[in-house]
Design an enzyme around this catalytic site. Structure first.
Site, PDB file in Angstrom:
ATOM      1  N   LYS A   1      44.477  52.051  51.165  1.00  0.00           N
ATOM      2  CA  LYS A   1      45.577  51.171  50.753  1.00  0.00           C
ATOM      3  C   LYS A   1      46.807  52.028  50.488  1.00  0.00           C
ATOM      4  O   LYS A   1      46.726  53.023  49.771  1.00  0.00           O
ATOM      5  CB  LYS A   1      45.199  50.401  49.496  1.00  0.00           C
TER       6      LYS A   1
ATOM      7  N   ASP B   1      43.221  47.235  41.659  1.00  0.00           N
ATOM      8  CA  ASP B   1      43.455  47.314  43.099  1.00  0.00           C
ATOM      9  C   ASP B   1      42.393  46.586  43.919  1.00  0.00           C
ATOM     10  O   ASP B   1      42.585  46.370  45.115  1.00  0.00           O
ATOM     11  CB  ASP B   1      43.494  48.775  43.555  1.00  0.00           C
TER      12      ASP B   1
END
Length: 288
Positions: A11, A131
């Site tokens: 990410k 996250d």
């Protein structure tokens, strides 16, 4: 039942604005995230008990016990068919590109497929890590709140190089060093005609954690300078709380050449290249 394999892509925070702090200490963010073709791979084989084995080029120091987010994620599904899980660790740990969170999200997708049940969502997933929700569906998104408020965004593929100097930066220390915690949010995200337009817009945004991270780990400034000096680099910035940085390039060929050059000149650094964007199809669990 056949084995299941699932991809856990890196990410990347293309921009990250810290816009406030809640009474419980959690920071409020406004961030644009996209996913890379670099990542970890997990394989799930039916077994009598949940066990985890970690190998791969970045496996050193990664725990295999219940503290690993992969096993914590699998445990959310409760009792039932178990799996022997093999994590092929290719992303550096504690590097600002969501490696552990993406692994946990991949485990949630794989367990849902293994047991033929709906994908786990909600507060329990958020509790794994801020996250994790954004990694459940690895498509570009604007993330707000503490990371749980997701708005899908259409982005053109962005030719990129990821670089980590193999220095771990503790996220709590970076947030503690942040002087101003009430910053302006990102500009409204327009419809981008192409990658160049997207990169030009990104250049006007920020990562508010970059300066405090550089103060804690000055090598991050060296990485950014190295990226900026590479031919075809249009923007260099840190991802997340560091220490991984990314460079966005004018073409895939320029990014590939840049990563090859970095691998030669700074072989101790971890690096990868490829277009940032939508990795949902690659991350879908598949029987093997």
């Amino acid at each position: 039942m056949p084995e299941i394999e699932v991809f856990a892509p890196a990410k990347v925070n293309l921009a990250l604005h810290v816009t406030g702090q809640r009474a419980d200490g959690y920071h409020l963010l406004d961030s644009l995230v996209a996913f890379a073709p670099a990542g970890d791979r997990l394989r799930f084989a039916p077994a009598e008990a949940m066990v985890l084995k970690v190998s791969g080029p970045e496996a050193r120091g990664v725990p295999e016990g219940p503290e690993n987010l992969v096993l914590k994620a699998a445990a959310l599904y409760g009792p039932g068919p178990a799996a022997a899980i093999h994590l092929d660790k290719c992303l550096p740990a504690a590097s600002g590109i969501g490696g552990g969170s993406s692994d946990a999200a991949a485990a949630l997708r794989a367990m849902a497929r293994l047991r033929a049940v709906p994908l786990a969502t909600g507060p329990a997933v958020v509790n794994l890590g801020a996250d994790v929700p954004m990694c459940l569906d690895p498509r570009p998104a604007r993330t707000r709140g503490i990371g749980e408020e997701l708005t899908p965004v259409r982005l053109p593929p962005l030719p990129a190089v990821l670089v980590n100097p193999r220095v771990e930066v503790a996220t709590p220390a970076v947030f503690k060093a942040l002087v101003c915690k009430d910053n302006a949010p990102m500009d409204e995200i327009p419809a981008f005609a192409d990658a160049a337009a997207c990169i030009a817009w990104l250049a006007r945004q920020r990562n508010d954690l970059q300066a405090p991270a550089v103060a804690l780990a000055p090598v991050i400034a060296e990485v950014l300078a190295a990226l900026e000096a590479l031919p075809g680099c249009l923007l260099a910035r840190m991802s997340g709380s560091g220490a991984t940085c990314f460079g966005l390039f004018e073409s895939d060929a320029a990014a590939a050449a840049a990563q090859e050059r970095l691998a030669t000149t700074t072989p101790a650094w971890w690096s990868a290249h490829g277009p940032l964007g939508d990795q949902a199809e690659a991350a879908a669990p598949r029987f093997i």
